[in-house]
Design an enzyme around this catalytic site. Structure first.
Site, PDB file in Angstrom:
ATOM      1  N   TRP A  19       0.793  -1.232   0.000  1.00 19.63           N
ATOM      2  CA  TRP A  19       0.000   0.000   0.000  1.00 19.63           C
ATOM      3  C   TRP A  19       0.823   1.278   0.000  1.00 19.63           C
ATOM      4  CZ3 TRP A  19      -5.027   1.754  -0.015  1.00 19.63           C
ATOM      5  CH2 TRP A  19      -5.242   3.047   0.467  1.00 19.63           C
ATOM      6  N   ASP A  22      -0.034   9.058   0.836  1.00 22.05           N
ATOM      7  CA  ASP A  22       0.571  10.376   0.596  1.00 22.05           C
ATOM      8  C   ASP A  22       2.088  10.384   0.347  1.00 22.05           C
ATOM      9  OD1 ASP A  22      -1.905  10.628   1.794  1.00 22.05           O
ATOM     10  OD2 ASP A  22      -1.195  11.766   3.509  1.00 22.05           O
ATOM     11  N   GLU A 205      -6.703  17.896   5.899  1.00 23.13           N
ATOM     12  CA  GLU A 205      -5.492  17.090   5.980  1.00 23.13           C
ATOM     13  C   GLU A 205      -4.411  17.745   5.114  1.00 23.13           C
ATOM     14  OE1 GLU A 205      -6.761  12.621   6.429  1.00 23.13           O
ATOM     15  OE2 GLU A 205      -7.396  13.281   4.460  1.00 23.13           O
TER      16      GLU A 205
HETATM   17  C1  FRU Z   1      -4.123  11.782   4.077  1.00 19.94           C
HETATM   18  C2  FRU Z   1      -3.879  11.146   5.439  1.00 19.94           C
HETATM   19  C3  FRU Z   1      -3.157  12.091   6.382  1.00 19.94           C
HETATM   20  C4  FRU Z   1      -2.495  11.163   7.344  1.00 19.94           C
HETATM   21  C5  FRU Z   1      -2.135   9.997   6.460  1.00 19.94           C
HETATM   22  C6  FRU Z   1      -2.278   8.667   7.133  1.00 19.94           C
HETATM   23  O1  FRU Z   1      -4.341  10.845   3.072  1.00 19.94           O
HETATM   24  O2  FRU Z   1      -5.088  10.700   6.007  1.00 19.94           O
HETATM   25  O3  FRU Z   1      -4.000  13.031   7.004  1.00 19.94           O
HETATM   26  O4  FRU Z   1      -1.364  11.728   7.954  1.00 19.94           O
HETATM   27  O5  FRU Z   1      -2.987  10.047   5.339  1.00 19.94           O
HETATM   28  O6  FRU Z   1      -1.811   7.652   6.285  1.00 19.94           O
END
Ligand code: FRU
Length: 468
Positions: A19, A22, A205
């Site tokens: 997987w 970000d 986010e």
């Molecule tokens: C965005 C998010 C962020 C977090 C990360 C967790 O896609 O939800 O806010 O830090 O992914 O994987």
């Protein structure tokens, strides 16, 4: 399920397996580009997140590195090492990230052991930023004591600043501004920006502030889209005044992050989410792709511009030009020499005389599978019609669309990057739409163009096969 190995992109970055979400900690360090990313090594689903790592000398070829950051059973990041950014602390490569622990989201810091950025030592002071004034009214949810995560750090006159993604109860998403002398102790200042939950959701986010000569861009990810606000950031008050707003992308591009490279370019990567069901991702063994790097800039009048880095041209192999090609209303032309599932298509038309036309990609000879990039010049829209992209019903076949603007001289230019299950569309270097398609047939490789209601004449139409 739909889990064909041919869906794996050839030139977009994907995780070695399992997987990816970000992009994180982006930097060019010691000449090399480093791409860290949210990574679950245990399977192609979002669970206990680590920081994956890859390096590149040219933004085109990437080499996988060992996992850079691991969750720590005893630490403030026991359930995950979430998104964060790179900080150059007077020559010490440093990252700020969010630790997940129980119902807490905790800011944390780590320093690289050397310039390879392979191994990192977490600060003994972690977790940082534990108290925020109660009257800020940070959003609490069933899962989280406070929604408070993701980091964008910068320095002004020797003082560190950062924004952290959050939400204000009853109001909407927020980018909260903090200040520090040493990156370890942070003091709350004010929200750099808050949104209306009706427009951009209750929680933001991955907020990021990008600064350019003619202004600043603040972008936030609101669980579905990436909204941006362009305006002025005032260094004396540390306030941001938004003037215009829009979407960074109209497709599946999410949680982007940027950095300025040694050539002064602001390069942005975003996570291209899957648009097939979880079982298909499981069967495929991998999930998530990184967008191509986009060079972002801001014009004097506050318009966001995208360019693709020149380095990507090294992927080009065979070239076909169809300049001057004309298609009559109701007709379509198959471009028989240019079959493929990894292509770059660049075209321009004179918008004044053009109605609706389209470029069809990943088309079978019998038309059973096909993905249509439909361009309605009068309505100023581009739609990616995925209703026939795949015979599988394990995929999202919804259309995605974006508004377009024209160049000053009335030219419409489209720039497409097809990479197996990825399609990135750019219009006039200003609007973007990245999407995912999952054809099932081996012969879904055709390309054609059609015109609906007017003659369409392509001033330029260039197609390249792209290498892996
Ligand atoms: C965005 C998010 C962020 C977090 C990360 C967790 O896609 O939800 O806010 O830090 O992914 O994987």
């Amino acid at each position: 399920t739909v889990a064909d190995p041919n869906h794996r992109p050839a030139y977009h970055f994907t995780p070695p397996a399992n997987w990816l979400n970000d992009p994180n900690g982006l930097v060019q360090w010691d000449g090399r580009y480093h791409l860290f990313y949210q990574y679950n090594p245990a399977g192609p689903f979002h669970d206990t997140i680590h920081w994956g790592h890859a390096v590149s000398d040219d933004l085109v070829s990437w080499t996988d590195e060992p996992i850079a950051l691991f969750p720590d059973q005893e630490g403030p990041d026991e359930t995950g090492v979430w998104s964060g950014c790179f900080v150059d602390d007077d020559g010490t490569p440093t990252v700020m990230y969010t630790g997940g622990a129980g119902k807490d989201q905790l800011p944390c810091l780590a320093r690289a052991d050397d310039d390879s950025l392979r191994e990192w030592t977490k600060a003994p002071e972690n977790p940082l930023v534990q108290s925020i004034p109660d009257d800020v009214g940070i959003l609490q949810t069933a899962d989280w004591d406070r929604e408070f995560r993701d980091h964008c750090v910068w320095r002004e006159d020797g003082t560190w600043y950062q924004i952290i993604g959050s939400g204000i109860d009853g109001e909407g998403g927020a980018a909260l501004l903090f200040e520090s002398e040493d990156l370890l102790e942070w003091e709350y200042r004010h929200p750099l920006l808050t949104g209306d939950w009706r427009a951009t959701g209750p929680m933001w986010e991955c907020p990021e502030l990008l600064r350019f000569e003619d202004g600043a861009i603040l972008h936030v990810s609101d669980y579905s889209k990436v909204a941006y606000f362009a305006g002025e950031y005032d260094e004396s008050t540390h306030r941001f005044e938004p003037e215009t707003e829009g979407l960074l992308d109209h497709g599946v591009f999410y949680a982007p992050q940027s950095f300025v490279d040694d050539d002064g370019r602001t390069l942005m990567f975003g996570w291209l989410k899957e648009d097939r069901d979880g079982a298909s991702q499981w069967d495929a063994g991998w999930s998530g792709a990184m967008s191509l790097p986009r060079v972002v800039s801001l014009t004097e009048d506050g318009t966001l511009q995208y360019a693709l880095p020149d380095e990507l041209q090294t992927l080009r192999t065979d070239h076909h030009s169809f300049a001057g090609l004309s298609v009559s209303p109701g007709d379509s032309t198959t471009l028989s020499d240019v079959e493929g599932d990894a292509l770059e298509v660049k075209l321009t038309v004179d918008a004044a005389n053009t109605g609706e036309f389209g470029v069809v990609l990943r088309e079978t000879p019998d038309g059973e599978e096909r993905t249509v990039v439909r361009c309605n010049v009068r309505r100023r829209s581009v739609v990616v019609d995925r209703s026939q992209s795949s015979k599988s019903d394990a995929v999202n076949d919804g259309a995605q669309s974006m508004p377009i603007t024209l160049d000053e001289d009335g030219t419409l230019s489209l720039h497409l990057y097809l990479d197996r299950s990825v399609l990135e569309v750019f219009a006039n270097d200003a609007q973007a739409l990245a999407t995912r398609i999952y054809p099932t047939r081996a012969d879904s490789t055709g390309v054609s163009v059609y015109a609906t209601d007017t003659d369409v004449s392509f001033e330029t139409l260039d197609i390249w096969h792209l290498d892996s």
